[in-house]
Design an enzyme around this catalytic site. Structure first.
Site, mmCIF file in Angstrom:
data_model
loop_
_atom_site.group_PDB
_atom_site.id
_atom_site.type_symbol
_atom_site.label_atom_id
_atom_site.label_comp_id
_atom_site.label_asym_id
_atom_site.label_seq_id
_atom_site.Cartn_x
_atom_site.Cartn_y
_atom_site.Cartn_z
ATOM 1 N N ASP A 251 -1.847 -35.627 -11.935
ATOM 2 C CA ASP A 251 -2.963 -36.428 -11.459
ATOM 3 C C ASP A 251 -2.469 -37.883 -11.367
ATOM 4 O O ASP A 251 -1.452 -38.236 -11.981
ATOM 5 C CB ASP A 251 -4.102 -36.279 -12.477
ATOM 6 N N ASP A 253 -4.731 -41.351 -11.133
ATOM 7 C CA ASP A 253 -5.477 -42.363 -11.893
ATOM 8 C C ASP A 253 -5.774 -41.891 -13.324
ATOM 9 O O ASP A 253 -6.381 -40.842 -13.520
ATOM 10 C CB ASP A 253 -6.793 -42.696 -11.177
ATOM 11 N N ASN A 294 -7.345 -36.883 -5.979
ATOM 12 C CA ASN A 294 -8.545 -37.049 -5.151
ATOM 13 C C ASN A 294 -8.693 -38.522 -4.828
ATOM 14 O O ASN A 294 -8.702 -39.351 -5.745
ATOM 15 C CB ASN A 294 -9.792 -36.622 -5.924
ATOM 16 N N GLN A 295 -8.845 -38.867 -3.563
ATOM 17 C CA GLN A 295 -9.074 -40.261 -3.196
ATOM 18 C C GLN A 295 -10.300 -40.371 -2.285
ATOM 19 O O GLN A 295 -10.197 -40.646 -1.083
ATOM 20 C CB GLN A 295 -7.819 -40.861 -2.546
ATOM 21 N N HIS A 334 -11.351 -36.625 1.113
ATOM 22 C CA HIS A 334 -12.718 -36.191 1.426
ATOM 23 C C HIS A 334 -13.714 -36.472 0.309
ATOM 24 O O HIS A 334 -13.355 -36.758 -0.817
ATOM 25 C CB HIS A 334 -12.720 -34.678 1.716
ATOM 26 N N CYS A 353 -9.585 -29.014 -0.437
ATOM 27 C CA CYS A 353 -8.506 -29.680 -1.163
ATOM 28 C C CYS A 353 -8.980 -30.605 -2.284
ATOM 29 O O CYS A 353 -8.164 -31.088 -3.065
ATOM 30 C CB CYS A 353 -7.577 -30.417 -0.198
HETATM 31 ZN ZN LIG Z 1 -10.202 -32.616 0.631
#
Ligand SMILES: [Zn+2]
Length: 419
Positions: A251, A253, A294-295, A334, A353
């Protein structure tokens, strides 16, 4: 496909290891580096070799002869006058009628050449450069590409570089079209990088092929000894992408960099103490190191793709300054919930994702031929652990409170437990 092995270099920096033999004859586990290279090429079906020699080249000829003892066919080109590292190509260009592999014979490698050649054909360029991250990007030349892997800029060591950059270095293995040799050059010596390849940057005809496979030059005694160690431990061979890989997925952050909530400002990006040491340890192991993050700041319209890339360049630059690197990076841009001011509708979807969904890990597994059951997902949150489980990986959590295979108080702590 023909292979040209450039074995004419002098290798002065490594003369303390071996001074009376050409660099490609330096031994690793009782055999010359060049023999390991030839063995790897033969295993992948490349048996038509031309070796360019100069300095003490007779030692190479005496050892390898016509190649029949090694199951290959070898021709030599002996440079009497020094021609630079690419001058010999012009002397043998009648033999180079089709695309060929050009390899710097000073490096130890074990790579899936057929995968590289297939990629070269798909891209249809004049040149494909085998590129990879290394442990000293700050004093290496850098290759900067566009989105579709076309080389945009070729920065040599002495060129000014941006503050933050992707750790991507030319490994000295190329697929080259004979078209490249049609260029007019009026100097007696020809430098491959500066005179033949660098001018193709920005032309759209040269591509990068990023790979985590093992290619290391032995430019200094220190690097030579580290290569010997890796060879003995089987790491050189295992990294060939024909073989199933093991990976440690990380991961971002709160795991690599300090958690600040949604990270929107590049100035807020700071590495956690010990993160570089942890990643460096992964780099020296048989595991690949791949970031999975994840962003949703992209979907929220708070950070553009270019800004996110720059944040990731900062991460790679800071890690690189500490001698650490990542082999891959996958992010989910997303977010499923709509209805916020400034959001980017095209990213507001229910994707496959976004962690805890396993989409990014599954994509990485496909790209790098990874055995997920032998791999780990490490993170500081529930979504990381669930994502790892959903992908079939072992899981490790920084902190506690969520059921995982391993707990620790930092990335370094967990890596020390795993490796
Ligand atoms: Zn995604």
């Amino acid at each position: 496909m023909k292979v040209v092995l450039m074995a004419g270099g002098k290798g002065t920096r490594i003369s303390s290891v071996a001074s009376d033999i050409p660099k490609p004859m330096i031994k690793i586990e009782e055999k010359p580096v060049l023999e390991h290279e030839i063995k790897c090429l033969k295993e992948h079906g490349f048996t038509d070799l031309i070796i360019t020699i100069s300095h003490l080249g007779n030692i190479i000829v005496d050892y390898f002869g016509d190649g029949s003892k090694f199951g290959v066919n070898i021709e030599y080109y002996n440079e009497v006058e020094p021609l630079g590292n690419a001058g010999a190509l012009f002397k043998i260009k009648d033999k180079l009628t089709d695309d060929f592999l050009l390899i710097n014979a000073d490096a130890i490698f074990d790579i899936d050449f057929n995968r590289l050649v297939k990629y070269h054909k798909e891209k249809g360029g004049l040149v494909t450069l085998f590129t990879h991250p290394n442990s000293h990007p700050y004093d290496s030349g850098l290759i900067i590409s566009e989105k579709d892997n076309k080389v945009l800029k070729w920065l040599t060591k002495e060129d000014e570089r941006p503050a933050f950059y992707q750790n991507r270095v030319n490994a000295g293995i190329h697929v080259i079209s004979p078209e490249v040799l049609k260029v007019e050059i009026n100097t007696p010596k020809v430098d491959l990088d500066r005179q033949l390849l660098k001018p193709l940057a920005g032309s759209g005809k040269m591509f990068v092929y990023d790979s985590p496979e093992y290619v290391k030059d032995m430019g200094t005694p220190e690097r030579y000894y580290s290569v010997c160690e890796d060879f003995k431990n089987g790491i050189v061979q295992k990294r060939n992408l024909r073989n199933k890989q093991k990976a440690i997925f990380l991961d971002r952050d709160g795991t690599i960099n300090k958690y600040v909530g949604f990270l929107r400002d590049i100035n807020q990006f700071e590495l956690i103490d010990g993160a570089s040491d942890a990643i460096k340890k992964v780099n020296h192991s048989e595991y690949l190191c791949i970031v999975i993050t994840n962003q949703p700041v992209i979907a929220r319209g708070e950070v553009t793709i270019d800004e996110l890339n720059e944040i990731h360049n900062k991460m790679q630059t800071l890690l690189g300054n500490d001698g650490a690197y990542i082999d891959g990076l996958y992010y989910c841009p997303h977010h499923p919930d709509r209805g916020f001011v400034g959001e980017r509708i095209e990213y507001k979807i229910e994707c496959s994702c976004r962690k805890p969904k396993p989409g990014l890990i599954l994509q990485a597994a496909k790209d790098f031929n990874i055995d997920l059951s032998q791999s780990w997902m490490i993170g500081d949150g529930k979504n990381d652990v669930l994502c790892g489980k959903n992908a079939g990986c072992k899981t490790a959590l920084i902190g506690n409170g969520i059921e995982s295979d391993l707990n620790g108080n930092s990335l370094l702590d967990l890596i020390n437990q795993i490796i």
